[in-house]
Write a protein that holds these residues in place. Structure first.
Motif: not given
Length: 283
Positions: A75-78, A102-113
């Motif tokens: 469902d998601a990549v984190l 899984s075409p409907d998977a969400l890619y969630a990125c915490d852009p740590v800067l």
């Protein structure tokens, strides 16, 4: 729900996957953790031991999961902190592999800067990686207010300017943005806010400001918001549930004067959040 979480790991304390995995499991999410480092403790202590994983190591683990059929039904990549091109490329490759199965998977990125107090604390190559290659591939990003400004070449400091910066960030690719640690002059000094923006609108929520900073709270926030919004599709509800859980975690940790998150002791706050803070629609 199944999540592939590619983040750091520590044995002592809670950051990266060592912060994100248990709260997700406690709300019923099947997590497949992939570690980018395996350290004794987080680097805020000034010294640590343990290995860095290479991009090839990360890629091999993801391919192994793929060979078992484990990337179907994700469902998601984190992802969180990205230490360089090698890890970044492996994460983007993992996202592509997951979305193939899984075409409907969400890619969630915490852009740590970095943060407003210490500024940007990652190498220039990581700055470019996140801004130019990672954020455009993400469906959801969870920057703090400083990181939002860095990504969009703006200085968000009011609600209007923060919303404008979010619009610029969404123009880069992500459809959903969660801005953590929102500070603005029109708010009381003793509160702090989070702002969630989706194609359906924008919602802000405030809590009392707890006067300390503890490593890993952003990782818990990103993980819980990702799971809640992916599960319900309701950003306001996800914002309220995440805020309730993270505030209770921080409140308990602060009361105990602990340098590390009391992650396990706060587990009921993930499964049964006290929804005392309400999101307000601002657009």
């Amino acid at each position: 729900m199944r999540v592939l979480s590619i983040q750091s790991s520590v044995s002592y304390g809670h950051v990266g996957n060592s912060a994100a995995v248990f709260p997700l499991q406690r709300i019923g999410v099947e997590v497949m953790p992939v570690y980018t480092v395996a350290f004794s403790n987080h680097t805020g202590y000034g010294s640590w031991r343990g290995p860095l994983m290479s991009g090839d190591d990360v890629r091999d683990i993801v391919i192994g999961i793929e060979e078992r059929g484990g990337l179907a039904g994700v469902d998601a990549v984190l992802s969180g902190y990205q230490g360089g091109d090698s890890i970044g490329d492996a994460i983007l490759d993992a996202v592509a592999r997951v979305k193939h199965h899984s075409p409907d998977a969400l890619y969630a990125c915490d852009p740590v800067l970095g943060n407003a107090k210490s500024g940007c604390h990652v190498a220039p190559e990581v700055q470019r990686l996140i801004k130019d290659r990672v954020v455009p591939r993400a469906d959801l990003i969870t920057p703090n207010q400083f990181e939002l400004g860095f990504l969009t070449d703006t200085t968000p400091d009011t609600l209007d300017s923060t919303l404008e910066a979010v619009d610029r960030a969404r123009d880069l690719g992500p459809s959903t943005v969660l801005v953590t640690s929102v500070d603005r002059p029109e708010q009381p000094a003793d509160v702090i806010e989070m702002l969630a923006v989706t194609p359906d609108g924008a919602w802000i929520i405030e809590t009392p400001r707890i006067p300390f900073k503890v490593n890993g709270s952003g990782d818990v926030t990103a993980a819980l918001f990702t799971a809640h919004v992916r599960r319900s599709g309701d950003a306001a509800d996800a914002l309220e549930r995440t805020t309730a859980s993270v505030y209770a975690l921080l409140e308990r940790t602060y009361a105990a004067e602990s340098r590390e998150l009391l992650l396990v002791e706060s587990q009921d706050a993930y499964a049964h959040p006290d929804l005392r803070f309400r999101a307000r629609q601002v657009r």
